[in-house]
Design a protein around this motif. Structure first.
Motif, PDB file in Angstrom:
ATOM      1  N   ILE A  89       0.857  -1.192   0.000  1.00  0.00           N
ATOM      2  CA  ILE A  89       0.000   0.000   0.000  1.00  0.00           C
ATOM      3  C   ILE A  89       0.887   1.234   0.000  1.00  0.00           C
ATOM      4  N   HIS A  90       0.710   2.101  -1.009  1.00  0.00           N
ATOM      5  CA  HIS A  90       1.526   3.309  -1.115  1.00  0.00           C
ATOM      6  C   HIS A  90       0.604   4.532  -1.285  1.00  0.00           C
ATOM      7  N   PRO A  91       0.396   5.329  -0.233  1.00  0.00           N
ATOM      8  CA  PRO A  91      -0.407   6.557  -0.385  1.00  0.00           C
ATOM      9  C   PRO A  91       0.315   7.561  -1.276  1.00  0.00           C
ATOM     10  N   ARG A  92      -0.395   8.121  -2.245  1.00  0.00           N
ATOM     11  CA  ARG A  92       0.209   9.160  -3.084  1.00  0.00           C
ATOM     12  C   ARG A  92       0.455  10.438  -2.292  1.00  0.00           C
ATOM     13  N   SER A  93      -0.470  10.735  -1.378  1.00  0.00           N
ATOM     14  CA  SER A  93      -0.354  11.951  -0.587  1.00  0.00           C
ATOM     15  C   SER A  93      -1.222  11.809   0.645  1.00  0.00           C
ATOM     16  N   THR A  94      -0.794  12.428   1.738  1.00  0.00           N
ATOM     17  CA  THR A  94      -1.635  12.481   2.941  1.00  0.00           C
ATOM     18  C   THR A  94      -1.913  13.938   3.323  1.00  0.00           C
ATOM     19  N   ARG A  95      -1.888  14.832   2.341  1.00  0.00           N
ATOM     20  CA  ARG A  95      -2.042  16.255   2.638  1.00  0.00           C
ATOM     21  C   ARG A  95      -3.471  16.766   2.465  1.00  0.00           C
ATOM     22  N   LEU A  96      -4.337  16.007   1.780  1.00  0.00           N
ATOM     23  CA  LEU A  96      -5.700  16.483   1.509  1.00  0.00           C
ATOM     24  C   LEU A  96      -6.647  15.991   2.606  1.00  0.00           C
ATOM     25  N   ARG A  97      -6.444  16.518   3.800  1.00  0.00           N
ATOM     26  CA  ARG A  97      -7.171  16.071   4.983  1.00  0.00           C
ATOM     27  C   ARG A  97      -8.609  16.595   4.993  1.00  0.00           C
ATOM     28  N   SER A  98      -9.446  15.916   5.756  1.00  0.00           N
ATOM     29  CA  SER A  98     -10.800  16.407   5.980  1.00  0.00           C
ATOM     30  C   SER A  98     -10.729  17.787   6.618  1.00  0.00           C
ATOM     31  N   SER A  99     -11.651  18.658   6.210  1.00  0.00           N
ATOM     32  CA  SER A  99     -11.644  20.028   6.740  1.00  0.00           C
ATOM     33  C   SER A  99     -13.067  20.461   7.068  1.00  0.00           C
ATOM     34  N   SER A 100     -13.165  21.422   7.988  1.00  0.00           N
ATOM     35  CA  SER A 100     -14.491  21.932   8.363  1.00  0.00           C
ATOM     36  C   SER A 100     -14.367  23.336   8.921  1.00  0.00           C
ATOM     37  N   ILE A 101     -15.470  24.052   8.907  1.00  0.00           N
ATOM     38  CA  ILE A 101     -15.568  25.379   9.503  1.00  0.00           C
ATOM     39  C   ILE A 101     -16.662  25.319  10.560  1.00  0.00           C
ATOM     40  N   GLU A 102     -16.439  25.956  11.694  1.00  0.00           N
ATOM     41  CA  GLU A 102     -17.408  25.908  12.788  1.00  0.00           C
ATOM     42  C   GLU A 102     -18.727  26.565  12.369  1.00  0.00           C
ATOM     43  N   LEU A 103     -19.819  26.004  12.864  1.00  0.00           N
ATOM     44  CA  LEU A 103     -21.140  26.531  12.494  1.00  0.00           C
ATOM     45  C   LEU A 103     -21.403  27.912  13.085  1.00  0.00           C
ATOM     46  N   ASP A 104     -20.625  28.312  14.102  1.00  0.00           N
ATOM     47  CA  ASP A 104     -20.813  29.652  14.657  1.00  0.00           C
ATOM     48  C   ASP A 104     -19.820  30.656  14.078  1.00  0.00           C
ATOM     49  N   HIS A 105     -19.106  30.257  13.009  1.00  0.00           N
ATOM     50  CA  HIS A 105     -18.207  31.206  12.352  1.00  0.00           C
ATOM     51  C   HIS A 105     -19.048  32.296  11.676  1.00  0.00           C
ATOM     52  N   THR A 144     -13.563  16.781  -2.766  1.00  0.00           N
ATOM     53  CA  THR A 144     -12.445  17.529  -2.208  1.00  0.00           C
ATOM     54  C   THR A 144     -12.135  18.735  -3.093  1.00  0.00           C
ATOM     55  N   SER A 145     -11.712  19.818  -2.468  1.00  0.00           N
ATOM     56  CA  SER A 145     -11.358  21.034  -3.201  1.00  0.00           C
ATOM     57  C   SER A 145     -10.099  21.635  -2.586  1.00  0.00           C
ATOM     58  N   ASP A 146      -9.734  22.830  -3.057  1.00  0.00           N
ATOM     59  CA  ASP A 146      -8.588  23.531  -2.481  1.00  0.00           C
ATOM     60  C   ASP A 146      -8.826  23.941  -1.035  1.00  0.00           C
ATOM     61  N   LYS A 147     -10.053  23.844  -0.587  1.00  0.00           N
ATOM     62  CA  LYS A 147     -10.369  24.068   0.829  1.00  0.00           C
ATOM     63  C   LYS A 147      -9.478  23.226   1.735  1.00  0.00           C
ATOM     64  N   ALA A 148      -9.150  21.996   1.288  1.00  0.00           N
ATOM     65  CA  ALA A 148      -8.346  21.085   2.104  1.00  0.00           C
ATOM     66  C   ALA A 148      -6.928  21.589   2.330  1.00  0.00           C
ATOM     67  N   LEU A 149      -6.465  22.525   1.500  1.00  0.00           N
ATOM     68  CA  LEU A 149      -5.077  22.983   1.560  1.00  0.00           C
ATOM     69  C   LEU A 149      -4.934  24.351   2.230  1.00  0.00           C
ATOM     70  N   MET A 150      -6.016  24.839   2.822  1.00  0.00           N
ATOM     71  CA  MET A 150      -5.979  26.172   3.425  1.00  0.00           C
ATOM     72  C   MET A 150      -5.903  26.061   4.945  1.00  0.00           C
ATOM     73  N   PRO A 151      -4.914  26.708   5.563  1.00  0.00           N
ATOM     74  CA  PRO A 151      -4.708  26.576   7.010  1.00  0.00           C
ATOM     75  C   PRO A 151      -5.527  27.569   7.833  1.00  0.00           C
ATOM     76  N   PHE A 152      -6.772  27.812   7.414  1.00  0.00           N
ATOM     77  CA  PHE A 152      -7.641  28.735   8.133  1.00  0.00           C
ATOM     78  C   PHE A 152      -9.083  28.351   7.814  1.00  0.00           C
ATOM     79  N   PRO A 153     -10.064  28.851   8.577  1.00  0.00           N
ATOM     80  CA  PRO A 153     -11.468  28.468   8.358  1.00  0.00           C
ATOM     81  C   PRO A 153     -11.933  28.814   6.950  1.00  0.00           C
ATOM     82  N   THR A 154     -12.584  27.865   6.302  1.00  0.00           N
ATOM     83  CA  THR A 154     -12.933  28.031   4.888  1.00  0.00           C
ATOM     84  C   THR A 154     -14.328  27.493   4.611  1.00  0.00           C
TER      85      THR A 154
END
Length: 372
Positions: free
Chosen positions: A287-303, A322-332
């Motif tokens: 088993i060889h993962p191509r990438s582990t960078r496209l993690r699940s992401s979420s924004i809080e409902l009270d944002h 999945t979209s570029d949302k996964a690569l952003m280090p802030f609420p999206t």
């Protein structure tokens, strides 16, 4: 904002979208559409920056003491579906629709965000900054799109961000076709290259160990296994075998290797490492993962972005894609005109009225928004 102004912005968006449709912009080949977007903004007296095939601009009265909202979408496309009945690069308006490759994914969202940015570009009373990015390689989750841009010293300098701890007061709207509803969460994506091993032999004799049969056992596990924890927003982890092959050209050779690809969509209740550990404990193959960078992401409902969307009658959901949302280090927040079900289909289109509604709602979302 009056309807005449919305109409004018819509017409600008339509004309830009037609230019983009008419210009092939497959992932890694977006140089011409980057130039079209740059010229469109320069013509409107906006200072434009470019890195590779990524374009970005900031609002005229940018203030580093204010929080920042990033408006992002992509201008690359997949290759046209073989079922097209017309020219995918010929923008055609018909029956209230605009047809053409990339019209729905994500040209409609992109041009709507661009004209929304222009609407606010010289506003002096904004409580936040606006940064608009039109980025590359989204369709292939490439490294030279939004990921490269957010790490670039050139970009960080232009948006007055320190190299050590940038983006502390940032949030984003990512334009993708969501019918202008709010995708507050996304499944993560981990693509696995798998190799089942055997031993070569002659097919006419009882020789060797057939790697295809070993792969079939592993594939059956991927098909039938269910991870226990299911998310209220994103549902269960989903694993799909999408390709299988051997190196054999001859019919009479028992294959020693059989490779296959697994598309794995992971909810927020599991880490990639946990999923990988479970897979490796249950299947007999490499088993060889191509990438582990496209993690699940979420924004809080009270944002504030989500609360403002709810005030405008928008609903929220978890997105399976999945979209570029996964690569952003802030609420999206992922939100845009069009329908994800039309993405990558033959005779792709977006409704003209969807563009109008998208522009109107983007403007309303930002007009009364307060972010800390």
């Amino acid at each position: 904002m009056n309807e005449a102004s919305i109409h004018n912005l819509q017409q600008e968006a339509i004309e830009l979208l037609k230019q983009l449709i008419a210009t092939p912009s497959f992932s890694k080949e977006e140089d011409r559409t980057a130039l079209i977007i740059k010229d469109f903004l320069v013509l409107r007296r906006v200072e434009v920056h470019r890195l590779l095939n990524n374009i970005w601009v900031t609002n005229y009265h940018f203030d580093p003491n204010k929080p920042t909202i990033l408006l992002n979408s992509h201008h690359d496309t997949v290759r046209p579906n073989k079922g097209y009945t017309g020219d995918p690069f010929s923008p055609v308006e018909k029956e209230g629709k605009l047809f053409g490759l990339g019209s729905n994914d994500a040209g409609g969202a992109l041009v709507s965000l661009i004209v929304t940015f222009l609407h606010f570009y010289k506003s002096e009373d904004l409580k936040f900054n606006l940064v608009l990015t039109a980025t590359a390689e989204e369709e292939i989750s490439g490294h030279n799109g939004i990921e490269a841009l957010l790490k670039s010293p050139q970009f960080l300098h232009s948006v007055r961000q320190p190299d050590s701890s940038p983006f502390l007061n940032w949030c984003a709207i990512v334009g993708e076709p969501t019918e202008m509803q709010m995708a507050v969460a996304e499944r993560g994506l981990m693509v696995l290259d798998c190799i089942a091993k055997g031993r070569a032999g002659h097919a006419a004799r009882d020789e060797g160990e057939n790697a295809i049969y070993n792969a079939m056992a592993a594939i059956e596990w991927f098909r039938s296994f269910r991870f226990e924890r299911s998310s209220g927003l994103l549902g269960p982890v989903k694993m799909s075998v999408t390709s299988i092959q051997t190196e054999n050209k001859a019919h009479n050779v028992v294959p020693a290797d059989c490779s296959f690809i697994v598309d794995t969509r992971i909810n927020e209740l599991y880490s990639f490492e946990e999923v990988l550990e479970t897979i490796k404990a249950n299947v007999r193959c490499e088993i060889h993962p191509r990438s582990t960078r496209l993690r699940s992401s979420s924004i809080e409902l009270d944002h504030p972005l989500v609360k403002r969307g709810l005030a405008l009658g928008r609903t929220y959901y978890g997105s399976p894609t999945t979209s570029d949302k996964a690569l952003m280090p802030f609420p999206t927040l992922k939100m845009g005109p069009g329908d994800s079900a039309r993405s990558h289909t033959a005779d792709e289109y977006i409704y003209i009225n969807e563009l109008r509604e998208g522009i109107r709602l983007y403007i309303q979302l930002l007009q009364e928004l307060t972010v800390a």
